[in-house]
Design a protein around this motif. Sequence first.
Motif, PDB file in Angstrom:
ATOM      1  N   GLU A 159       0.833  -1.207   0.000  1.00 32.93           N
ATOM      2  CA  GLU A 159       0.000   0.000   0.000  1.00 32.93           C
ATOM      3  C   GLU A 159       0.868   1.258   0.000  1.00 32.93           C
ATOM      4  OE1 GLU A 159      -2.975   2.251   3.095  1.00 32.93           O
ATOM      5  OE2 GLU A 159      -3.308   0.108   2.770  1.00 32.93           O
ATOM      6  N   LYS A 160       1.901   1.278   0.841  1.00 29.58           N
ATOM      7  CA  LYS A 160       2.809   2.436   0.874  1.00 29.58           C
ATOM      8  C   LYS A 160       3.467   2.638  -0.490  1.00 29.58           C
ATOM      9  CE  LYS A 160       4.010   1.198   5.644  1.00 29.58           C
ATOM     10  NZ  LYS A 160       5.106   0.698   6.498  1.00 29.58           N
ATOM     11  N   SER A 161       3.848   1.530  -1.117  1.00 34.80           N
ATOM     12  CA  SER A 161       4.518   1.605  -2.417  1.00 34.80           C
ATOM     13  C   SER A 161       3.591   2.165  -3.485  1.00 34.80           C
ATOM     14  CB  SER A 161       5.022   0.220  -2.830  1.00 34.80           C
ATOM     15  OG  SER A 161       5.961  -0.291  -1.898  1.00 34.80           O
ATOM     16  N   LEU A 162       2.327   1.762  -3.451  1.00 30.23           N
ATOM     17  CA  LEU A 162       1.357   2.280  -4.412  1.00 30.23           C
ATOM     18  C   LEU A 162       1.145   3.781  -4.226  1.00 30.23           C
ATOM     19  CD1 LEU A 162      -1.377  -0.516  -4.515  1.00 30.23           C
ATOM     20  CD2 LEU A 162       0.198   0.122  -6.348  1.00 30.23           C
ATOM     21  N   LEU A 163       1.100   4.223  -2.982  1.00 29.74           N
ATOM     22  CA  LEU A 163       0.940   5.652  -2.722  1.00 29.74           C
ATOM     23  C   LEU A 163       2.133   6.441  -3.259  1.00 29.74           C
ATOM     24  CD1 LEU A 163      -0.542   5.579   0.896  1.00 29.74           C
ATOM     25  CD2 LEU A 163      -1.706   6.347  -1.180  1.00 29.74           C
ATOM     26  N   ILE A 164       3.330   5.872  -3.106  1.00 28.43           N
ATOM     27  CA  ILE A 164       4.530   6.526  -3.644  1.00 28.43           C
ATOM     28  C   ILE A 164       4.421   6.631  -5.164  1.00 28.43           C
ATOM     29  CG2 ILE A 164       7.003   6.200  -4.063  1.00 28.43           C
ATOM     30  CD1 ILE A 164       7.166   4.987  -1.228  1.00 28.43           C
ATOM     31  N   LEU A 165       4.046   5.529  -5.814  1.00 30.25           N
ATOM     32  CA  LEU A 165       3.925   5.537  -7.268  1.00 30.25           C
ATOM     33  C   LEU A 165       2.842   6.508  -7.727  1.00 30.25           C
ATOM     34  CD1 LEU A 165       4.257   1.711  -8.019  1.00 30.25           C
ATOM     35  CD2 LEU A 165       5.983   3.485  -8.390  1.00 30.25           C
ATOM     36  N   GLY A 166       1.744   6.551  -6.988  1.00 30.22           N
ATOM     37  CA  GLY A 166       0.669   7.481  -7.331  1.00 30.22           C
ATOM     38  C   GLY A 166       1.131   8.927  -7.274  1.00 30.22           C
ATOM     39  N   ARG A 167       1.893   9.256  -6.240  1.00 28.09           N
ATOM     40  CA  ARG A 167       2.404  10.626  -6.132  1.00 28.09           C
ATOM     41  C   ARG A 167       3.379  10.944  -7.259  1.00 28.09           C
ATOM     42  NH1 ARG A 167       2.328   9.567  -0.457  1.00 28.09           N
ATOM     43  NH2 ARG A 167       4.541   8.966  -0.476  1.00 28.09           N
ATOM     44  N   ARG A 218      -6.425   8.040  -8.056  1.00 26.36           N
ATOM     45  CA  ARG A 218      -6.608   6.716  -8.641  1.00 26.36           C
ATOM     46  C   ARG A 218      -5.895   5.657  -7.805  1.00 26.36           C
ATOM     47  NH1 ARG A 218      -6.194   7.491 -15.179  1.00 26.36           N
ATOM     48  NH2 ARG A 218      -7.122   5.412 -15.148  1.00 26.36           N
ATOM     49  N   ALA A 219      -4.737   6.004  -7.285  1.00 26.59           N
ATOM     50  CA  ALA A 219      -4.027   5.069  -6.420  1.00 26.59           C
ATOM     51  C   ALA A 219      -4.838   4.782  -5.167  1.00 26.59           C
ATOM     52  CB  ALA A 219      -2.654   5.634  -6.047  1.00 26.59           C
ATOM     53  N   GLN A 220      -5.421   5.816  -4.576  1.00 31.75           N
ATOM     54  CA  GLN A 220      -6.211   5.631  -3.366  1.00 31.75           C
ATOM     55  C   GLN A 220      -7.467   4.823  -3.648  1.00 31.75           C
ATOM     56  OE1 GLN A 220      -5.147   6.690  -0.166  1.00 31.75           O
ATOM     57  NE2 GLN A 220      -6.739   5.177   0.271  1.00 31.75           N
ATOM     58  N   ALA A 221      -8.076   5.014  -4.815  1.00 33.89           N
ATOM     59  CA  ALA A 221      -9.268   4.240  -5.171  1.00 33.89           C
ATOM     60  C   ALA A 221      -8.941   2.755  -5.240  1.00 33.89           C
ATOM     61  CB  ALA A 221      -9.826   4.728  -6.505  1.00 33.89           C
ATOM     62  N   PHE A 222      -7.786   2.433  -5.814  1.00 37.91           N
ATOM     63  CA  PHE A 222      -7.399   1.025  -5.875  1.00 37.91           C
ATOM     64  C   PHE A 222      -7.065   0.496  -4.484  1.00 37.91           C
ATOM     65  CE2 PHE A 222      -4.413  -2.449  -6.065  1.00 37.91           C
ATOM     66  CZ  PHE A 222      -5.093  -3.327  -6.897  1.00 37.91           C
ATOM     67  N   ILE A 223      -6.367   1.294  -3.687  1.00 37.72           N
ATOM     68  CA  ILE A 223      -6.023   0.867  -2.332  1.00 37.72           C
ATOM     69  C   ILE A 223      -7.286   0.568  -1.532  1.00 37.72           C
ATOM     70  CG2 ILE A 223      -5.100   1.731  -0.136  1.00 37.72           C
ATOM     71  CD1 ILE A 223      -2.917   3.140  -1.869  1.00 37.72           C
ATOM     72  N   ASP A 224      -8.302   1.411  -1.670  1.00 37.50           N
ATOM     73  CA  ASP A 224      -9.564   1.180  -0.961  1.00 37.50           C
ATOM     74  C   ASP A 224     -10.224  -0.114  -1.433  1.00 37.50           C
ATOM     75  OD1 ASP A 224      -9.144   3.550   0.363  1.00 37.50           O
ATOM     76  OD2 ASP A 224     -10.517   4.723  -0.902  1.00 37.50           O
ATOM     77  N   PHE A 225     -10.191  -0.367  -2.740  1.00 36.21           N
ATOM     78  CA  PHE A 225     -10.743  -1.598  -3.320  1.00 36.21           C
ATOM     79  C   PHE A 225      -9.999  -2.813  -2.774  1.00 36.21           C
ATOM     80  CE2 PHE A 225     -10.359  -4.822  -6.681  1.00 36.21           C
ATOM     81  CZ  PHE A 225     -11.684  -5.076  -6.989  1.00 36.21           C
ATOM     82  N   ARG A 226      -8.684  -2.755  -2.796  1.00 34.66           N
ATOM     83  CA  ARG A 226      -7.866  -3.866  -2.291  1.00 34.66           C
ATOM     84  C   ARG A 226      -8.107  -4.087  -0.811  1.00 34.66           C
ATOM     85  NH1 ARG A 226      -2.727  -3.730   0.196  1.00 34.66           N
ATOM     86  NH2 ARG A 226      -1.528  -5.674  -0.021  1.00 34.66           N
ATOM     87  N   ASP A 227      -8.158  -3.001  -0.046  1.00 34.99           N
ATOM     88  CA  ASP A 227      -8.339  -3.099   1.396  1.00 34.99           C
ATOM     89  C   ASP A 227      -9.669  -3.765   1.745  1.00 34.99           C
ATOM     90  OD1 ASP A 227      -7.365  -2.433   4.077  1.00 34.99           O
ATOM     91  OD2 ASP A 227      -9.075  -1.065   4.151  1.00 34.99           O
ATOM     92  N   ALA A 228     -10.720  -3.421   1.010  1.00 37.88           N
ATOM     93  CA  ALA A 228     -12.037  -4.023   1.271  1.00 37.88           C
ATOM     94  C   ALA A 228     -12.004  -5.529   1.025  1.00 37.88           C
ATOM     95  CB  ALA A 228     -13.091  -3.363   0.394  1.00 37.88           C
ATOM     96  N   HIS A 229     -11.316  -5.952  -0.025  1.00 35.45           N
ATOM     97  CA  HIS A 229     -11.240  -7.381  -0.339  1.00 35.45           C
ATOM     98  C   HIS A 229     -10.408  -8.131   0.690  1.00 35.45           C
ATOM     99  CE1 HIS A 229     -13.138  -7.912  -4.397  1.00 35.45           C
ATOM    100  NE2 HIS A 229     -13.129  -6.600  -4.296  1.00 35.45           N
ATOM    101  N   LEU A 230      -9.305  -7.539   1.134  1.00 36.37           N
ATOM    102  CA  LEU A 230      -8.481  -8.202   2.140  1.00 36.37           C
ATOM    103  C   LEU A 230      -9.205  -8.273   3.486  1.00 36.37           C
ATOM    104  CD1 LEU A 230      -4.916  -6.752   1.414  1.00 36.37           C
ATOM    105  CD2 LEU A 230      -5.800  -8.999   0.801  1.00 36.37           C
ATOM    106  N   LYS A 231      -9.916  -7.199   3.839  1.00 41.91           N
ATOM    107  CA  LYS A 231     -10.613  -7.179   5.135  1.00 41.91           C
ATOM    108  C   LYS A 231     -11.768  -8.171   5.177  1.00 41.91           C
ATOM    109  CE  LYS A 231      -9.427  -2.594   6.887  1.00 41.91           C
ATOM    110  NZ  LYS A 231      -9.894  -1.220   7.180  1.00 41.91           N
ATOM    111  N   ARG A 232     -12.341  -8.479   4.021  1.00 35.30           N
ATOM    112  CA  ARG A 232     -13.396  -9.500   4.011  1.00 35.30           C
ATOM    113  C   ARG A 232     -12.833 -10.838   4.490  1.00 35.30           C
ATOM    114  NH1 ARG A 232     -16.732 -11.260  -1.358  1.00 35.30           N
ATOM    115  NH2 ARG A 232     -14.618 -11.149  -2.196  1.00 35.30           N
TER     116      ARG A 232
END
Length: 316
Positions: free
Chosen positions: A97-105, A112-126
Amino acid sequence: MADDPVSLVAAWPHDVHRLGDAAYGAYRERFPAIADKPRIAGSADSLSVEQVIDVAPDVAIFRDGLGPNPEQIRQIEAAGIPVVFIDFFSQPLENLEKSLLILGRLIGAEERAQAFIDFRDAHLKRITGRIAQTPALRRPRVFLEVHAGLTECCNSPGRGNVGNYVELAGGHNIGADVLPGASGKLGIEYIISAEPEIYIATGGPHTAKAGGFVIGPEFSPAEARASLARMAARPGIASLAPVERGEVHGLAHQLLNSPLDILVAERLANWIHPELFADVDPDKTIEELNTRFLAVPLAGPNWIDLRQQAGGASSE
């Protein structure tokens, strides 16, 4: 995170054998300029500082633990090129997640990076939420052989890498008991003594030359299943209890060490606790990824079962 990701690349290692000819071909069809991108070495042992400076990138991005040494970093930065490290490999659950935020910046795509992170986070938390809410959960012992058949038996995750996803999905990675790093090798004697209950192999086009486990869009489900059967029939592996029961599964290694890790987590959850995660559908997740996030759709097969299920192999 970008409509045309290839346009953002100044140079790359071009590990097409790991990516696979079919996947690379799909990118080349969608973005023909990919074929003209300069190719450079990517590890500290073979990295050419001159090559990096020559292509004059705005920033040089490397994998943490497999990048330039301190002196090479100094030389690159002295040429006015910032050096950035990301980690999708060693501890992805902590650092992806940290790496994606770096790439997004870096590319101006924070939203767009945060939208994907939120999508990924929801799937992992399930998955993690359900594991946490299951009292007295029994964790089956899992032997996960990475790059199955590429070298002598047996490559395995240790305390990190895909082994963390085995634990996340409610299993116990037998490699973590003896391998202190993110990955290493297990002897067949240890594997047998650890009495795994589930056997999972990873592979892809890069293992074909060695007669290993192959899977991905350039192979049919039948070819993937046949190569998985060869892995299961090897001396020592054939005597494992899960192999004798047919509890053998195969996963595309291309899904590892990338933001596609949510597919790995969901498929492992299906295999390790099939009743608990019967409603988790990684095929549906692929559809969502292809529709919302991926510039080039992910094609399959991406996983296979040795014993063909009622509905066939997933992601075929």
